[in-house]
Design a protein around this motif. Structure first.
Motif, PDB file in Angstrom:
ATOM      1  N   ARG A  31      -9.216   6.143   1.591  1.00 36.10           N
ATOM      2  CA  ARG A  31      -9.327   4.780   1.848  1.00 36.10           C
ATOM      3  C   ARG A  31      -8.121   4.175   2.081  1.00 36.10           C
ATOM      4  O   ARG A  31      -7.817   3.458   3.002  1.00 36.10           O
ATOM      5  CB  ARG A  31     -10.066   4.162   0.795  1.00 36.10           C
ATOM      6  CG  ARG A  31     -10.606   2.651   1.067  1.00 36.10           C
ATOM      7  CD  ARG A  31     -10.919   1.768  -0.197  1.00 36.10           C
ATOM      8  NE  ARG A  31      -9.911   1.457  -1.171  1.00 36.10           N
ATOM      9  CZ  ARG A  31      -9.002   0.789  -1.126  1.00 36.10           C
ATOM     10  NH1 ARG A  31      -8.804   0.144  -0.013  1.00 36.10           N
ATOM     11  NH2 ARG A  31      -7.948   0.661  -2.210  1.00 36.10           N
ATOM     12  N   LEU A  32      -7.060   4.518   1.360  1.00 36.60           N
ATOM     13  CA  LEU A  32      -5.608   3.889   1.336  1.00 36.60           C
ATOM     14  C   LEU A  32      -5.286   4.448   2.697  1.00 36.60           C
ATOM     15  O   LEU A  32      -4.508   3.424   3.531  1.00 36.60           O
ATOM     16  CB  LEU A  32      -4.828   4.227   0.302  1.00 36.60           C
ATOM     17  CG  LEU A  32      -5.103   3.479  -0.879  1.00 36.60           C
ATOM     18  CD1 LEU A  32      -4.226   3.897  -2.275  1.00 36.60           C
ATOM     19  CD2 LEU A  32      -4.797   1.998  -0.855  1.00 36.60           C
TER      20      LEU A  32
ATOM     21  N   GLU B  15       0.547   1.591  -4.011  1.00 36.08           N
ATOM     22  CA  GLU B  15      -0.791   1.877  -4.508  1.00 36.08           C
ATOM     23  C   GLU B  15      -0.915   3.480  -3.930  1.00 36.08           C
ATOM     24  O   GLU B  15      -1.514   4.148  -4.641  1.00 36.08           O
ATOM     25  CB  GLU B  15      -1.746   1.266  -3.382  1.00 36.08           C
ATOM     26  CG  GLU B  15      -2.087  -0.223  -3.555  1.00 36.08           C
ATOM     27  CD  GLU B  15      -2.389  -0.643  -5.189  1.00 36.08           C
ATOM     28  OE1 GLU B  15      -3.591   0.198  -5.545  1.00 36.08           O
ATOM     29  OE2 GLU B  15      -1.764  -1.514  -5.752  1.00 36.08           O
ATOM     30  N   LEU B  16      -0.383   4.031  -2.911  1.00 39.35           N
ATOM     31  CA  LEU B  16      -0.385   5.151  -2.607  1.00 39.35           C
ATOM     32  C   LEU B  16       0.293   6.259  -3.464  1.00 39.35           C
ATOM     33  O   LEU B  16      -0.218   7.209  -4.038  1.00 39.35           O
ATOM     34  CB  LEU B  16       0.198   5.635  -1.240  1.00 39.35           C
ATOM     35  CG  LEU B  16      -0.277   6.752  -0.473  1.00 39.35           C
ATOM     36  CD1 LEU B  16      -1.800   6.884  -0.333  1.00 39.35           C
ATOM     37  CD2 LEU B  16       0.531   6.931   0.933  1.00 39.35           C
ATOM     38  N   PRO B  17       1.499   5.864  -4.103  1.00 34.44           N
ATOM     39  CA  PRO B  17       1.908   6.643  -4.908  1.00 34.44           C
ATOM     40  C   PRO B  17       1.317   6.850  -6.198  1.00 34.44           C
ATOM     41  O   PRO B  17       1.227   7.780  -6.870  1.00 34.44           O
ATOM     42  CB  PRO B  17       3.490   6.020  -5.308  1.00 34.44           C
ATOM     43  CG  PRO B  17       3.743   5.564  -4.225  1.00 34.44           C
ATOM     44  CD  PRO B  17       2.560   5.002  -3.736  1.00 34.44           C
ATOM     45  N   ARG B  18       0.689   5.544  -6.549  1.00 35.73           N
ATOM     46  CA  ARG B  18      -0.324   5.476  -7.850  1.00 35.73           C
ATOM     47  C   ARG B  18      -1.451   6.667  -7.835  1.00 35.73           C
ATOM     48  O   ARG B  18      -1.741   7.562  -8.630  1.00 35.73           O
ATOM     49  CB  ARG B  18      -0.603   4.171  -8.028  1.00 35.73           C
ATOM     50  CG  ARG B  18      -1.821   3.868  -9.318  1.00 35.73           C
ATOM     51  CD  ARG B  18      -2.449   2.499  -9.289  1.00 35.73           C
ATOM     52  NE  ARG B  18      -3.124   2.180  -8.178  1.00 35.73           N
ATOM     53  CZ  ARG B  18      -4.145   2.782  -7.742  1.00 35.73           C
ATOM     54  NH1 ARG B  18      -4.979   3.616  -8.616  1.00 35.73           N
ATOM     55  NH2 ARG B  18      -4.806   2.015  -6.661  1.00 35.73           N
TER      56      ARG B  18
ATOM     57  N   LEU C  78       0.793  -1.282   0.028  1.00 39.99           N
ATOM     58  CA  LEU C  78       0.002  -0.021  -0.062  1.00 39.99           C
ATOM     59  C   LEU C  78       0.824   1.149  -0.067  1.00 39.99           C
ATOM     60  O   LEU C  78       0.526   2.106  -0.634  1.00 39.99           O
ATOM     61  CB  LEU C  78      -0.872  -0.001   1.061  1.00 39.99           C
ATOM     62  CG  LEU C  78      -2.025  -1.000   1.418  1.00 39.99           C
ATOM     63  CD1 LEU C  78      -2.957  -0.886   2.694  1.00 39.99           C
ATOM     64  CD2 LEU C  78      -2.832  -0.944   0.142  1.00 39.99           C
ATOM     65  N   GLU C  79       1.661   1.098   0.842  1.00 37.67           N
ATOM     66  CA  GLU C  79       2.775   2.491   1.009  1.00 37.67           C
ATOM     67  C   GLU C  79       3.567   2.537  -0.269  1.00 37.67           C
ATOM     68  O   GLU C  79       3.822   3.818  -0.739  1.00 37.67           O
ATOM     69  CB  GLU C  79       3.744   2.261   2.278  1.00 37.67           C
ATOM     70  CG  GLU C  79       2.819   2.442   3.561  1.00 37.67           C
ATOM     71  CD  GLU C  79       3.833   2.301   4.821  1.00 37.67           C
ATOM     72  OE1 GLU C  79       3.248   2.824   5.672  1.00 37.67           O
ATOM     73  OE2 GLU C  79       4.757   1.377   4.652  1.00 37.67           O
ATOM     74  N   SER C  80       4.025   1.723  -0.882  1.00 36.39           N
ATOM     75  CA  SER C  80       5.310   1.767  -2.001  1.00 36.39           C
ATOM     76  C   SER C  80       4.560   1.618  -3.250  1.00 36.39           C
ATOM     77  O   SER C  80       5.199   2.336  -4.099  1.00 36.39           O
ATOM     78  CB  SER C  80       6.047   0.782  -1.704  1.00 36.39           C
ATOM     79  OG  SER C  80       5.534  -0.536  -1.924  1.00 36.39           O
TER      80      SER C  80
END
Length: 155
Positions: A55-56, A23-26, A19-21
């Motif tokens: 949500r993330l 999904e969140l940057p996306r 999620l951190e590396s």
């Protein structure tokens, strides 16, 4: 503090890293692209990306709290004379004679498709501390069931 298996701890840690590396940057890139399109008041892509970001971030906070309070159990220190966390319990429903096997795990590792039952479930609560041959009565939504413990092993 919550006890869990090393496998469960690593699964949560890997999800958090994903999620951190990834999904969140996306999502942050999607917000930047949508912002560059101009008027934000009617920009669907911007609002959808902001909702996804919220949500993330919520999921990241949740997983971080779980890991912060988690304690990994050393399987070598566990006994299998009585039912406890990480016990693989084979039991028989005395009414239907159905046999079932479940491993008792933390609530964050529970997955009935893989026969992992939450330690907080009514059945697991009734089984805790019991030995092979013991019969327990458990109140479940469908009524009361009687279970006999047939074997206990480390899960």
């Amino acid at each position: 503090m919550e006890y869990m298996s090393e496998e469960g701890f690593n699964k949560i840690l890997n999800e958090l890293k994903q999620l951190e590396s990834v999904e969140l940057p996306r999502v942050r890139d999607a917000i930047s692209e949508a912002r560059a399109q101009g008027d934000l008041s009617e920009n669907f892509e911007y609002h959808a990306a902001k909702r996804e970001q919220g949500r993330l971030l919520g999921r990241i906070r949740f997983l971080s709290r779980i890991l912060e309070h988690a304690r990994v159990i050393d399987r070598n220190l566990l006994a299998n004379e009585t039912v406890g966390l990480l016990s693989k319990v084979e039991m028989t429903n005395l009414v239907t004679q159905a046999k079932m096997t479940y491993t008792i795990v933390s609530q964050h590792e529970a997955d009935l498709r893989t026969a992992k039952m939450s330690i907080k479930s009514p059945i697991a609560q009734a089984l805790l501390g019991k030995k092979v041959g013991d019969v327990v009565s458990v109140r479940v939504p469908a009524g009361t069931i009687q279970l006999r413990i047939d074997s206990i092993a480390l899960g």
